[in-house]
Design an enzyme around this catalytic site. Sequence first.
Site, mmCIF file in Angstrom:
data_model
loop_
_atom_site.group_PDB
_atom_site.id
_atom_site.type_symbol
_atom_site.label_atom_id
_atom_site.label_comp_id
_atom_site.label_asym_id
_atom_site.label_seq_id
_atom_site.Cartn_x
_atom_site.Cartn_y
_atom_site.Cartn_z
ATOM 1 N N GLY A 112 0.829 -1.210 0.000
ATOM 2 C CA GLY A 112 0.000 0.000 0.000
ATOM 3 C C GLY A 112 0.857 1.250 0.000
ATOM 4 C CG ASN A 139 0.962 1.254 4.902
ATOM 5 O OD1 ASN A 139 0.737 2.014 5.834
ATOM 6 N ND2 ASN A 139 0.459 1.477 3.681
ATOM 7 C CB SER A 154 -4.907 1.003 14.248
ATOM 8 O OG SER A 154 -5.841 1.960 14.689
ATOM 9 C CE1 TYR A 201 -8.098 -0.109 10.026
ATOM 10 C CE2 TYR A 201 -8.272 0.753 12.266
ATOM 11 C CZ TYR A 201 -7.631 0.708 11.032
ATOM 12 O OH TYR A 201 -6.519 1.489 10.813
ATOM 13 C CB ALA A 206 -11.072 -8.091 15.063
ATOM 14 C CE LYS A 225 -4.933 -1.654 10.719
ATOM 15 N NZ LYS A 225 -3.767 -1.647 9.830
ATOM 16 C CB ILE A 276 -2.233 9.428 10.381
ATOM 17 C CG1 ILE A 276 -1.609 8.691 11.587
ATOM 18 C CG2 ILE A 276 -1.155 10.011 9.458
ATOM 19 C CD1 ILE A 276 -0.728 9.513 12.502
HETATM 20 P P1 NAP Z 1 -5.257 5.027 2.901
HETATM 21 O O1 NAP Z 1 -4.799 6.410 2.570
HETATM 22 O O2 NAP Z 1 -6.698 4.685 2.784
HETATM 23 O O3 NAP Z 1 -4.367 3.997 2.065
HETATM 24 C C1 NAP Z 1 -4.594 2.633 2.170
HETATM 25 C C2 NAP Z 1 -3.514 1.914 1.409
HETATM 26 O O4 NAP Z 1 -3.731 0.510 1.527
HETATM 27 C C3 NAP Z 1 -3.515 2.276 -0.064
HETATM 28 O O5 NAP Z 1 -2.191 2.477 -0.497
HETATM 29 C C4 NAP Z 1 -4.114 1.038 -0.709
HETATM 30 O O6 NAP Z 1 -3.599 0.756 -1.991
HETATM 31 C C5 NAP Z 1 -3.645 -0.055 0.237
HETATM 32 N N1 NAP Z 1 -4.466 -1.236 0.078
HETATM 33 C C6 NAP Z 1 -5.773 -1.402 0.397
HETATM 34 N N2 NAP Z 1 -6.181 -2.636 0.064
HETATM 35 C C7 NAP Z 1 -5.116 -3.268 -0.487
HETATM 36 C C8 NAP Z 1 -4.913 -4.569 -1.016
HETATM 37 N N3 NAP Z 1 -5.899 -5.464 -1.054
HETATM 38 N N4 NAP Z 1 -3.669 -4.894 -1.483
HETATM 39 C C9 NAP Z 1 -2.669 -3.986 -1.459
HETATM 40 N N5 NAP Z 1 -2.812 -2.730 -0.960
HETATM 41 C C10 NAP Z 1 -4.020 -2.385 -0.494
HETATM 42 O O7 NAP Z 1 -4.886 4.672 4.396
HETATM 43 P P2 NAP Z 1 -3.715 5.181 5.352
HETATM 44 O O8 NAP Z 1 -4.323 6.101 6.320
HETATM 45 O O9 NAP Z 1 -2.532 5.575 4.578
HETATM 46 O O10 NAP Z 1 -3.447 3.804 6.122
HETATM 47 C C11 NAP Z 1 -2.272 3.033 5.974
HETATM 48 C C12 NAP Z 1 -2.219 2.029 7.104
HETATM 49 O O11 NAP Z 1 -2.193 2.730 8.346
HETATM 50 C C13 NAP Z 1 -3.444 1.126 7.163
HETATM 51 O O12 NAP Z 1 -3.062 -0.172 7.563
HETATM 52 C C14 NAP Z 1 -4.289 1.760 8.233
HETATM 53 O O13 NAP Z 1 -5.140 0.840 8.839
HETATM 54 C C15 NAP Z 1 -3.220 2.264 9.184
HETATM 55 N N6 NAP Z 1 -3.671 3.330 10.077
HETATM 56 C C16 NAP Z 1 -4.098 4.522 9.587
HETATM 57 C C17 NAP Z 1 -4.510 5.508 10.480
HETATM 58 C C18 NAP Z 1 -4.976 6.864 10.026
HETATM 59 O O14 NAP Z 1 -5.427 7.639 10.886
HETATM 60 N N7 NAP Z 1 -4.878 7.217 8.777
HETATM 61 C C19 NAP Z 1 -4.491 5.257 11.849
HETATM 62 C C20 NAP Z 1 -4.057 4.020 12.302
HETATM 63 C C21 NAP Z 1 -3.631 3.062 11.413
HETATM 64 P P3 NAP Z 1 -4.430 1.027 -3.353
HETATM 65 O O15 NAP Z 1 -4.915 2.443 -3.303
HETATM 66 O O16 NAP Z 1 -3.408 0.757 -4.410
HETATM 67 O O17 NAP Z 1 -5.557 0.034 -3.375
#
Ligand code: NAP
Length: 246
Positions: free
Chosen positions: A11, A89, A141, A154, A156, A158, A187
Amino acid sequence: MLENQVAVVTGGARGIGRAIALALAEEGAAVIINCNGSVEKAQETAREIQEAGGQAEVCPFNVADYEAVEKAFADILARHGRIDILVNNAGITRDGLLMRMKEEDFNSVIDINLKGAYHCSKWAVKAMIKQRSGRIINISSVSGVTGNAGQVNYSASKAGLIGMTKSIAREVASRGITVNAVAPGFIETDMTDVLSDKVKENAAATIPLGHFGKPEDVADAVVFLASEKSRYITGQVLHVDGGMVM
Ligand code: NAP
């Protein structure tokens, strides 16, 4: 700091993954940017790295697809001969209260967030064991630590990632491989952009530092855990959440 190292970031086209890919490349790693739907954005990220003098390539696959992951890692190994850093990620949310949560929304979150990390770790660890070195960093998370209403699936996934981190850490410690998790709070990415202003305001009020974090805040923690400087740290969860969870 990470010269001659090969890093895979799932990702990595956008959001936190993109910041991680850029930060690892800045430290000298050759970065393999995985994406699923966002191929063009992944190519943009790779171009940005190359234009800054770094090494990057795009590797599209769905982390939830066991066979696709196996094939992708075999290709990466055939081309690079090693994998030093894996950042799990990729992640999605499909929020809703338990009573209304559809089975498909539970399954897809577990398949991508948790099983995806199992798939990628399995093939990366195989290479790392041969190398007798490696770093796996799982993006968990705060939801996985404290739970969150509306995120049964989600949280579960994480929390599962944290258990998986500790178990793999114990399995591979003797081979010079460390496995850690990073638990971000709120974030600023597409994932949190969908929240209403009211929800964002309420969330910010629960953060001691008073504001949402930036993808770079998570990336800096990942670079540390990917580097030699974290050599005596394994099986840990590093919170990057402005103090939300203490
Ligand atoms: P995001 O902007 O929604 O990006 C999600 C990423 O995951 C995208 O690059 C997407 O790729 C990829 N992805 C989704 N399904 C996929 C699959 N089946 N195979 C490969 N890649 C896949 O989210 P983010 O905020 O950057 O989150 C990144 C990580 O941080 C996640 O694990 C999220 O749970 C965690 N997180 C985020 C926050 C927050 O506040 N933002 C907080 C805690 C944890 P494509 O676009 O190419 O599909």
